[in-house]
Design an enzyme around this catalytic site. Sequence first.
Site, PDB file in Angstrom:
ATOM      1  N   PRO A   2      -3.371   9.403  23.049  1.00  0.00           N
ATOM      2  CA  PRO A   2      -4.306   8.939  22.015  1.00  0.00           C
ATOM      3  C   PRO A   2      -4.149   7.436  21.786  1.00  0.00           C
ATOM      4  O   PRO A   2      -3.038   6.951  21.550  1.00  0.00           O
ATOM      5  CB  PRO A   2      -3.892   9.742  20.778  1.00  0.00           C
ATOM      6  CG  PRO A   2      -3.207  10.947  21.326  1.00  0.00           C
ATOM      7  CD  PRO A   2      -2.506  10.479  22.561  1.00  0.00           C
ATOM      8  N   GLU A   3      -5.250   6.705  21.891  1.00  0.00           N
ATOM      9  CA  GLU A   3      -5.228   5.269  21.656  1.00  0.00           C
ATOM     10  C   GLU A   3      -5.844   4.976  20.287  1.00  0.00           C
ATOM     11  O   GLU A   3      -6.151   5.882  19.527  1.00  0.00           O
ATOM     12  CB  GLU A   3      -5.994   4.559  22.781  1.00  0.00           C
ATOM     13  CG  GLU A   3      -5.401   4.773  24.163  1.00  0.00           C
ATOM     14  CD  GLU A   3      -4.073   4.055  24.372  1.00  0.00           C
ATOM     15  OE1 GLU A   3      -3.661   3.260  23.495  1.00  0.00           O
ATOM     16  OE2 GLU A   3      -3.450   4.279  25.424  1.00  0.00           O
ATOM     17  N   HIS A  94       4.270  24.706  19.378  1.00  0.00           N
ATOM     18  CA  HIS A  94       4.075  23.257  19.518  1.00  0.00           C
ATOM     19  C   HIS A  94       3.726  22.562  18.201  1.00  0.00           C
ATOM     20  O   HIS A  94       3.376  21.385  18.201  1.00  0.00           O
ATOM     21  CB  HIS A  94       2.973  22.978  20.539  1.00  0.00           C
ATOM     22  CG  HIS A  94       3.285  23.485  21.916  1.00  0.00           C
ATOM     23  ND1 HIS A  94       4.475  23.209  22.563  1.00  0.00           N
ATOM     24  CD2 HIS A  94       2.563  24.276  22.762  1.00  0.00           C
ATOM     25  CE1 HIS A  94       4.475  23.781  23.746  1.00  0.00           C
ATOM     26  NE2 HIS A  94       3.332  24.442  23.891  1.00  0.00           N
TER      27      HIS A  94
END
Length: 276
Positions: A2-3, A94
Amino acid sequence: MPELPEVEVTRQSFADRIEGASVRAVHMGKPLRWPVGYDVDALHGWRVGKVLRRGKYLWLPLTRSDGEQGGLLVHLGMSGSLSFSHRLPPAGVHDHFEMVTDKGTLRLTDPRRFGAVVWGPSMHEGVPGKLLDGLGLEPFDEALNGAYLHARLQGRSVAVKQALLAGDIVVGAGNIYACEALFRSGIDPRLQARRLSKPRCEKLVREVQSVLQQAIALGGSSLKDFKDAHGAQGHFQLATQVYGREGQPCRVCGTPIRRVVQGQRSTFYCPICQKR
């Protein structure tokens, strides 16, 4: 990974809904990249303020009833995502962080556990301050212009794309977005950063901002498993001019797009439209 656009889209998808919420409990799963550095059980009753973003980090400010302030700095790591809802399914293997509030539960899902949730008295102190110190300008900061970029690139012999990715000049120009901004600017990504002229720096700044604005508007890029806090995927990957298009014709000149590896990251470019 993710940017900035994905992190900003995530922030926008839950920030208004969680602001003002009262924390009822915080649950931690398996260890993340760094320890929280605070007794999360003691956060009961703290109130969530306005969620902020700095680079690829999210800051969740918290205020206790007696006025004491602090907060949690969140990083999504390589594959993390946040969800926020009153009706989340039971936590899975997770899911490593949950903040239960009276407005819903904020959950960090991170299969690779490179993400982080760390405490600090403010964004500028403690571990958050150390992590954010040295970050470059935000891409929409008024101080970011061609003259600034040109000055910061002087003396740098690395390729211009690598200089963009470093994050100490400007944050947010991640791999996908750097490739796209350089294409729109007509700049070969292999060009030495110090050789970029002032006019080309001006154009590159404009295109970095334009690409990031478009990416945010399209919900970011979902190349694998990115989703915002609503569970929605991004669509910028469908609009790329060069990224992920090796061997396909350039949408401008028809020349096959090429791929090279720079700093262990794939770089895509058009050998005709982008000049050194």
